[in-house]
Enzyme design. Structure first.
Site, short mmCIF file in Angstrom:
data_model
loop_
_atom_site.label_atom_id
_atom_site.label_comp_id
_atom_site.label_asym_id
_atom_site.label_seq_id
_atom_site.Cartn_x
_atom_site.Cartn_y
_atom_site.Cartn_z
N GLU A 123 -8.23 -1.73 1.99
CA GLU A 123 -9.15 -1.62 3.50
C GLU A 123 -10.17 -2.25 4.09
O GLU A 123 -9.78 -3.02 5.42
CB GLU A 123 -10.12 -0.09 3.19
CG GLU A 123 -9.78 0.75 3.46
CD GLU A 123 -8.72 1.23 3.76
OE1 GLU A 123 -8.47 1.24 4.85
OE2 GLU A 123 -7.98 3.08 3.16
N ASP A 270 2.80 4.38 -0.17
CA ASP A 270 3.37 3.86 1.37
C ASP A 270 3.64 2.89 1.68
O ASP A 270 4.58 2.48 1.75
CB ASP A 270 2.60 5.24 2.31
CG ASP A 270 1.36 5.14 2.51
OD1 ASP A 270 0.28 4.28 1.45
OD2 ASP A 270 0.68 5.53 3.19
N GLU A 364 -3.32 17.02 7.03
CA GLU A 364 -3.77 16.08 6.19
C GLU A 364 -2.15 16.37 4.85
O GLU A 364 -1.69 15.16 4.71
CB GLU A 364 -4.67 16.54 5.75
CG GLU A 364 -5.40 14.75 4.90
CD GLU A 364 -5.11 13.72 5.87
OE1 GLU A 364 -5.78 12.47 5.43
OE2 GLU A 364 -4.57 13.39 6.75
N GLU A 382 0.32 7.20 12.27
CA GLU A 382 1.65 7.19 11.46
C GLU A 382 2.61 8.35 12.98
O GLU A 382 3.81 7.57 12.77
CB GLU A 382 1.46 7.96 9.94
CG GLU A 382 1.10 6.58 9.48
CD GLU A 382 -0.18 6.78 9.46
OE1 GLU A 382 -1.36 6.35 8.90
OE2 GLU A 382 -1.42 7.95 9.72
#
Length: 811
Positions: A123, A270, A364, A382
């Site tokens: 992150e 991803d 989610e 996204e």
């Protein structure tokens, strides 16, 4: 042809194509995006800065250590003004040059990176390092333009290098894979670091470093950062499953063993795939493209079941790993556009769009028949990202309408007075006190670009690559000097012709060849639209020929049956009793007595998930408490647990005000709560007893607030209030339950504002409808304490009454 796809085609029906959107309408929507950004950004600066994030329901900053821990989510917070750094290049894109210059000065003067705090390497890299590099790229671009940032001397780049050096100790492993966490001040070694003992990391966590680290190396001329990022990617490539060419979700950073062997394109993997392709785009190294293409061929062979993307096991890729999808895979159609494989991108995006319209947001996680699996939606960008890239590739105005839908839903359901609040439950419209930095960094970039004309954008976006956090890195970096570190182990490229991937010729979309017929995207979308609307059935679990049924069916399982427990052990399934009384099942295939038993265990787990899902559907769903008075006007929605008695709120909803407290004894002066909703404290007596007391006093509803300090719907399962063992047919009013955290939001609203009205319902209502349902306010408030009633005189202001009321009930 897979059965599910056959059904999709049968359900198809054509309709007229979308009409082109006028330039004026696009301009109006673009301006609306800017207004929404201003609302979110200004509230962060006014109420949260220099904290890392804004808490939009309570209008304050989230400072790590001062708020209850949210677990891994808090690893993104490092006391380094995360949201401001993450937003820097968004300000420039939205033509807010003055605000950008001011923001850069604030970062340089206020932000410290030497904090004694443990943060996520992943992150921090994508949000903070990427934000600093994106800000530096914008500052250099503006300075070269000759009008702005003339004072800038690469200060953001110096900060970025400082941060990069603080992240480097995480890569000190034998494999080259980074530790998942690092202490910004002390690194990973030694007791003062409070980290460095972890053994596992996610594939995306280790494989989403190359863009930022390579950019840092090429901006600064120091090759060490790019070398470490390449080494981590090399190791992941070496550890792919050689038969399926897939990677697992979690890997041991020391041994390289796969800890979780399920593989998909969503959470945990991803951006690993994204960075392989984008590293080729940014750095021009064919090695990355070859690796991506080999992975992509396997994804399309095993994981892609258009329009679905379903996780599989890396060693047995024909065996599904789960029956649901997570929202993070919504980026994948955008990556397929970059790859040039437009057809499956259109199909998957359409499925995601229909799920969005079904639930207002992408849950989610959602099942293969498009029902909610996990109900949260933390304002993820996204889907907007893929919408933008598909519009760029096709020019189809249909995607402009999809963008309009995203904006409308954000304004209708997520907008609150102090910003935009994440959705706690898309089924009810309830909120979470959370606005992640990626909302400003990504969502508004993609929405602005979707509606903007070329002359609205202050630079050519084709000169930049978007990182996974949508930070802008210039393609000119491919020409910067860099070292060429050796690949860890030699590898032999596959014969690409053997992979049966007809898309290997495409490295970027050629819309002229792909779309000779303008109706082509519509023809692909229509069957999927009908299928989602009719809720397509799940594909049947794969069973090898000759395999019998599992020896133990989920519907027959009993946790107290020794024979059943022994069968679970043989299948590698262990049973864990949780503190809250629930039971958790975990399967470790390596612990099964045989490969056949392990597969039986997988099938048993799938059946158990299906059974659990059905049982959840039979339970009462969560309810919503919506604050509808000034200044909320229905924008704040709290997740509430239902009662197994009283009014069914799916058939009735009412909103009132006037709030007594307690309710375990008969209320003497009923006039104070008659026609109002009663606020009650948990404890001392049964819920049904409380309901009877307030109903007798004339209340039309009740809200019970948990007395366990710190409890929250964020961390605790939905609480359903049960009866008292006897008939509750006499209870006719609705009673809802709020955990302590959500209850405090309601109490704070009472304390701060003159009047508070709420709506109890099965889900949040539109603002206009909500306000028309409200009952007129009462002029007095009453507090019931230990059976005694105290009324507040009308000579006090409403705010003073509320403050005194709160002080009394907390004595």
């Amino acid at each position: 042809m897979p059965p599910v796809l056959f059904l999709l085609i049968l359900l198809g029906a054509l309709c007229s194509p979308g009409q082109a959107m006028s330039r004026e309408e696009k301009q109006k929507l673009k301006n609306q995006v800017v207004e929404m950004f201003d609302h979110a950004y200004q509230n962060y600066m006014d109420h949260a800065y220099p904290a890392d994030e804004l808490m939009p329901l309570t209008c304050r900053g989230r400072v790590r250590g001062l708020e209850p821990s949210r677990g891994d989510i808090d690893d993104a917070l490092g006391k380094f003004s995360l949201t401001l750094i993450d937003t820097l290049d968004t300000l420039v894109l939205l033509n807010k040059t003055t605000e950008f210059e001011d923001a850069v000065r604030r970062v340089l003067s206020d932000v410290r990176l030497d904090n004694d705090i443990v943060v996520s390497v992943f992150e921090t890299n994508i949000r903070v390092l990427g934000g600093l590099l994106g800000g530096h790229s914008m500052a250099v671009m503006l300075k070269e333009g000759g009008q702005h940032m003339q004072w800038y001397q690469d200060e953001l780049l110096h900060m970025a290098k400082d941060l990069g050096l603080r992240l480097l100790p995480a890569f000190n492993t034998s494999s080259g894979l980074p530790y998942p966490r690092v202490n910004l001040k002390h690194g990973v070694r030694g007791p003062e670091t409070r980290t460095g003992t972890e053994t596992d990391t996610c594939t995306a966590c280790a494989g989403t470093i190359i863009l930022e680290f390579a950019a840092l190396s090429r901006f600064t001329g120091d090759p060490v950062f790019e070398a470490h990022a390449r080494r981590a990617l090399d190791f992941l490539w070496e550890k792919r499953q050689r038969n399926s060419n897939l990677v697992g979700t979690t890997i041991n950073i020391h041994s390289g063993e796969w800890v979780r062997r399920d593989s998909g394109v969503g959470a945990g993997i991803d951006s690993y795939y994204e960075y392989l392709l984008k590293a080729y785009v940014l750095l021009g190294d064919d090695l990355f493209l070859e690796r991506f293409n080999i992975h992509y061929a396997s994804i399309m062979k095993y994981i892609s079941q258009p329009p679905l993307l379903l996780d599989v096991h890396i060693h047995k890729p024909l065996l599904p790993a789960r029956t649901w999808m997570d929202s993070l895979l919504a980026f994948f159609p955008g990556l397929q556009v970059l790859k040039g494989d437009i057809r499956p991108a259109i199909e998957t995006h359409e499925m995601l769009y229909q799920v969005t319209k079904k639930h207002n947001f992408l849950p989610e996680a959602f099942t293969t028949d498009f029902r909610v699996h996990w109900a949260q939606h933390p304002l993820r960008p996204e889907f907007a990202e893929s919408t933008y890239f598909l519009y760029k590739a096709t020019g189809d105005p249909y995607y402009l309408e999809a963008g309009r839908t995203i904006m409308d839903n954000l304004n209708r359901f997520a907008r609150v007075p102090c910003g935009f609040a994440a959705m706690k439950d898309v089924r009810t419209g309830s909120h979470e006190d959370r606005m992640d930095s990626f909302f400003l960094a990504e969502m508004f970039k993609y929405l602005f670009l979707l509606f903007a004309e070329p002359d609205d954008i202050p630079f050519d976006v084709e000169d930049y690559v978007f990182t996974t956090e949508a930070h802008l890195l210039p393609l000119s970096l491919s020409m910067a000097p860099h070292s060429s570190p050796k690949v860890m182990k030699p590898w032999t490229p596959f014969d690409l012709n053997e992979l049966d991937d007809s898309n290997f010729d495409w490295t970027c979309p050629n819309t002229h060849l792909l779309f000779p017929d303008p109706a082509f995207p519509r023809i692909l979308r229509e069957p999927i639209r009908s299928a989602v609307d009719k809720s397509c059935p799940r594909p049947a679990p794969y069973r090898e020929p000759g395999m019998g049924r599992p020896p133990l069916r989920a519907q027959d399982f009993m946790a107290n049956n020794p024979e059943h427990l022994e069968l679970l052990r043989r299948m590698g399934v262990s049973l864990i009793h949780l503190k809250d009384g629930r039971v958790q099942l975990v399967q470790h295939a390596t612990q099964a007595v045989s490969a056949v038993a392990a597969e039986d265990g997988v099938r048993f787990m799938q059946e158990m998930m299906e059974l659990s899902s059905q049982q959840q559907k039979e339970q009462l769903p969560p309810r919503a408490i919506q604050i509808v008075s000034h200044p909320f006007f229905g924008r704040v929605v709290l997740t509430a647990g239902p009662a197994q008695f009283g009014t069914d709120l799916s058939k009735s909803s009412t909103g009132v005000s006037g709030l007594p407290y307690s309710g375990c004894s008969e209320i003497a002066n009923a006039e104070y709560i008659q026609g109002h909703i009663a606020l009650l404290q948990r404890g001392q007596c049964m819920f049904a007893e409380k309901a009877r007391h307030i109903q007798k006093a004339g209340a039309i509803g009740g809200i019970v607030i948990d007395d366990n300090e710190g409890s929250s719907s964020d961390t605790a399962p939905l609480f359903q209030m049960a009866g008292d063992g006897r008939s509750t047919d006499d209870v006719t009013l609705p009673l809802l339950f709020l955990f302590h955290k959500e209850g405090n939001i309601l109490l704070e609203a009472l304390k701060e504002y003159r009047e508070v009205e709420v709506l109890l319902s099965d889900k949040a209502r539109d603002r206009g409808v909500t306000l028309s349902l409200m009952v007129p306010l009462s002029s007095g408030l009453a507090a019931v304490l230990n059976g005694r009633t105290r009324s507040l005189t009308c000579s006090q202001s409403a705010a003073e009454k509320a403050a005194a009321f709160l002080e009394e009930i907390t004595d």
